[in-house]
Scaffold this motif. Structure first.
Motif, PDB file in Angstrom:
ATOM      1  N   ASN A 152      70.294  79.003 -96.971  1.00 60.53           N
ATOM      2  CA  ASN A 152      70.813  80.045 -96.084  1.00 60.53           C
ATOM      3  C   ASN A 152      69.729  80.680 -95.228  1.00 60.53           C
ATOM      4  O   ASN A 152      69.893  81.801 -94.748  1.00 60.53           O
ATOM      5  N   SER A 153      68.624  79.986 -95.042  1.00 61.05           N
ATOM      6  CA  SER A 153      67.534  80.548 -94.241  1.00 61.05           C
ATOM      7  C   SER A 153      67.514  79.912 -92.853  1.00 61.05           C
ATOM      8  O   SER A 153      67.994  78.800 -92.649  1.00 61.05           O
ATOM      9  N   ASP A 154      66.946  80.641 -91.904  1.00 57.74           N
ATOM     10  CA  ASP A 154      66.789  80.111 -90.557  1.00 57.74           C
ATOM     11  C   ASP A 154      65.718  79.039 -90.575  1.00 57.74           C
ATOM     12  O   ASP A 154      64.706  79.151 -91.279  1.00 57.74           O
ATOM     13  N   ILE A 155      65.925  78.002 -89.788  1.00 57.42           N
ATOM     14  CA  ILE A 155      64.952  76.919 -89.661  1.00 57.42           C
ATOM     15  C   ILE A 155      64.620  76.786 -88.184  1.00 57.42           C
ATOM     16  O   ILE A 155      65.507  76.674 -87.345  1.00 57.42           O
ATOM     17  N   PHE A 156      63.340  76.840 -87.871  1.00 57.22           N
ATOM     18  CA  PHE A 156      62.863  76.742 -86.497  1.00 57.22           C
ATOM     19  C   PHE A 156      62.338  75.332 -86.275  1.00 57.22           C
ATOM     20  O   PHE A 156      61.394  74.899 -86.938  1.00 57.22           O
ATOM     21  N   MET A 157      62.956  74.598 -85.356  1.00 52.90           N
ATOM     22  CA  MET A 157      62.624  73.193 -85.135  1.00 52.90           C
ATOM     23  C   MET A 157      61.660  73.029 -83.959  1.00 52.90           C
ATOM     24  O   MET A 157      61.645  73.832 -83.026  1.00 52.90           O
ATOM     25  N   TYR A 158      60.874  71.951 -84.028  1.00 45.74           N
ATOM     26  CA  TYR A 158      59.932  71.612 -82.965  1.00 45.74           C
ATOM     27  C   TYR A 158      59.869  70.103 -82.849  1.00 45.74           C
ATOM     28  O   TYR A 158      59.761  69.405 -83.858  1.00 45.74           O
ATOM     29  N   ARG A 159      59.968  69.607 -81.640  1.00 47.36           N
ATOM     30  CA  ARG A 159      59.936  68.172 -81.353  1.00 47.36           C
ATOM     31  C   ARG A 159      60.962  67.368 -82.134  1.00 47.36           C
ATOM     32  O   ARG A 159      60.717  66.229 -82.513  1.00 47.36           O
ATOM     33  N   GLY A 160      62.080  67.984 -82.421  1.00 43.71           N
ATOM     34  CA  GLY A 160      63.212  67.268 -82.987  1.00 43.71           C
ATOM     35  C   GLY A 160      63.223  67.075 -84.489  1.00 43.71           C
ATOM     36  O   GLY A 160      64.268  67.120 -85.097  1.00 43.71           O
ATOM     37  N   ASP A 161      62.074  66.868 -85.123  1.00 42.60           N
ATOM     38  CA  ASP A 161      62.089  66.570 -86.552  1.00 42.60           C
ATOM     39  C   ASP A 161      61.037  67.325 -87.355  1.00 42.60           C
ATOM     40  O   ASP A 161      60.690  66.939 -88.458  1.00 42.60           O
ATOM     41  N   THR A 162      60.535  68.414 -86.813  1.00 45.98           N
ATOM     42  CA  THR A 162      59.538  69.209 -87.511  1.00 45.98           C
ATOM     43  C   THR A 162      60.117  70.603 -87.739  1.00 45.98           C
ATOM     44  O   THR A 162      60.413  71.318 -86.784  1.00 45.98           O
ATOM     45  N   ALA A 163      60.274  70.970 -89.015  1.00 45.54           N
ATOM     46  CA  ALA A 163      60.913  72.238 -89.383  1.00 45.54           C
ATOM     47  C   ALA A 163      59.867  73.283 -89.760  1.00 45.54           C
ATOM     48  O   ALA A 163      58.852  72.970 -90.384  1.00 45.54           O
ATOM     49  N   PHE A 164      60.147  74.540 -89.393  1.00 49.33           N
ATOM     50  CA  PHE A 164      59.259  75.655 -89.703  1.00 49.33           C
ATOM     51  C   PHE A 164      60.061  76.820 -90.255  1.00 49.33           C
ATOM     52  O   PHE A 164      61.233  76.997 -89.911  1.00 49.33           O
ATOM     53  N   CYS A 165      59.419  77.641 -91.087  1.00 52.47           N
ATOM     54  CA  CYS A 165      60.091  78.779 -91.722  1.00 52.47           C
ATOM     55  C   CYS A 165      60.230  79.966 -90.780  1.00 52.47           C
ATOM     56  O   CYS A 165      61.093  80.815 -90.970  1.00 52.47           O
ATOM     57  N   SER A 166      59.371  80.039 -89.759  1.00 59.04           N
ATOM     58  CA  SER A 166      59.402  81.185 -88.852  1.00 59.04           C
ATOM     59  C   SER A 166      58.978  80.756 -87.454  1.00 59.04           C
ATOM     60  O   SER A 166      58.368  79.689 -87.271  1.00 59.04           O
ATOM     61  N   ASN A 167      59.283  81.612 -86.502  1.00 60.92           N
ATOM     62  CA  ASN A 167      58.859  81.346 -85.134  1.00 60.92           C
ATOM     63  C   ASN A 167      57.328  81.378 -85.040  1.00 60.92           C
ATOM     64  O   ASN A 167      56.744  80.651 -84.248  1.00 60.92           O
ATOM     65  N   GLU A 168      56.677  82.194 -85.863  1.00 64.43           N
ATOM     66  CA  GLU A 168      55.217  82.286 -85.850  1.00 64.43           C
ATOM     67  C   GLU A 168      54.578  80.959 -86.270  1.00 64.43           C
ATOM     68  O   GLU A 168      53.622  80.491 -85.642  1.00 64.43           O
ATOM     69  N   CYS A 169      55.095  80.338 -87.344  1.00 59.62           N
ATOM     70  CA  CYS A 169      54.562  79.040 -87.777  1.00 59.62           C
ATOM     71  C   CYS A 169      54.790  77.986 -86.697  1.00 59.62           C
ATOM     72  O   CYS A 169      53.919  77.163 -86.412  1.00 59.62           O
ATOM     73  N   ARG A 170      55.976  78.014 -86.104  1.00 60.28           N
ATOM     74  CA  ARG A 170      56.306  77.056 -85.044  1.00 60.28           C
ATOM     75  C   ARG A 170      55.356  77.232 -83.856  1.00 60.28           C
ATOM     76  O   ARG A 170      54.809  76.255 -83.335  1.00 60.28           O
ATOM     77  N   GLU A 171      55.128  78.479 -83.428  1.00 58.72           N
ATOM     78  CA  GLU A 171      54.236  78.758 -82.299  1.00 58.72           C
ATOM     79  C   GLU A 171      52.799  78.320 -82.604  1.00 58.72           C
ATOM     80  O   GLU A 171      52.103  77.811 -81.734  1.00 58.72           O
ATOM     81  N   GLU A 172      52.356  78.520 -83.834  1.00 58.96           N
ATOM     82  CA  GLU A 172      51.003  78.100 -84.218  1.00 58.96           C
ATOM     83  C   GLU A 172      50.857  76.584 -84.084  1.00 58.96           C
ATOM     84  O   GLU A 172      49.837  76.086 -83.601  1.00 58.96           O
ATOM     85  N   GLN A 173      51.884  75.844 -84.496  1.00 56.84           N
ATOM     86  CA  GLN A 173      51.846  74.387 -84.374  1.00 56.84           C
ATOM     87  C   GLN A 173      51.861  73.961 -82.906  1.00 56.84           C
ATOM     88  O   GLN A 173      51.137  73.046 -82.508  1.00 56.84           O
ATOM     89  N   ILE A 174      52.660  74.621 -82.095  1.00 51.77           N
ATOM     90  CA  ILE A 174      52.715  74.310 -80.666  1.00 51.77           C
ATOM     91  C   ILE A 174      51.348  74.544 -80.021  1.00 51.77           C
ATOM     92  O   ILE A 174      50.858  73.698 -79.269  1.00 51.77           O
ATOM     93  N   GLU A 175      50.710  75.670 -80.338  1.00 48.03           N
ATOM     94  CA  GLU A 175      49.386  75.977 -79.790  1.00 48.03           C
ATOM     95  C   GLU A 175      48.360  74.940 -80.230  1.00 48.03           C
ATOM     96  O   GLU A 175      47.517  74.511 -79.437  1.00 48.03           O
ATOM     97  N   SER A 176      48.430  74.513 -81.472  1.00 46.04           N
ATOM     98  CA  SER A 176      47.517  73.495 -81.984  1.00 46.04           C
ATOM     99  C   SER A 176      47.717  72.165 -81.250  1.00 46.04           C
ATOM    100  O   SER A 176      46.748  71.514 -80.845  1.00 46.04           O
TER     101      SER A 176
END
Length: 94
Positions: free
Chosen positions: A30-54
């Motif tokens: 029941n938690s939100d999942i933040f996706m990136y590039r179609g198949d990469t899941a993150f627990c928060s927008n912050e984790c997702r943004e960190e991966q995008i910046e990297s």
């Protein structure tokens, strides 16, 4: 969910939606999942943004490296045209 997939694939590797790809935090049903590039899941927008910046930083370094290689190649061609012996090409070692 991992046990469901391991029955088909014979592997105990977790499914990509079970944990955050950056911090490995468990992603509950029941938690939100933040996706990136179609198949990469993150627990928060912050984790997702960190991966995008990297990823963007890696891409910038790659582009700078490619530009540097092109510059060296053009300089080698100029040296060759000026009468200097410079060998360029691909070396294959088996």
């Amino acid at each position: 969910m991992a046990s469901y997939y391991s029955a088909f694939f014979g592997s105990e590797e977790p499914h990509f939606l079970e944990s955050c790809s950056l911090c490995s935090k468990h992603l509950g049903p029941n938690s939100d999942i933040f996706m990136y590039r179609g198949d990469t899941a993150f627990c928060s927008n912050e984790c997702r943004e960190e991966q995008i910046e990297s990823d963007e930083a890696k891409e910038r370094r790659w582009k700078l490296s490619a530009r540097s290689l092109r510059k060296k190649s053009s300089e080698a061609a100029k040296d060759s045209a000026a009468g200097k012996n410079v060998r360029t090409g691909t070396l294959v070692v088996a």
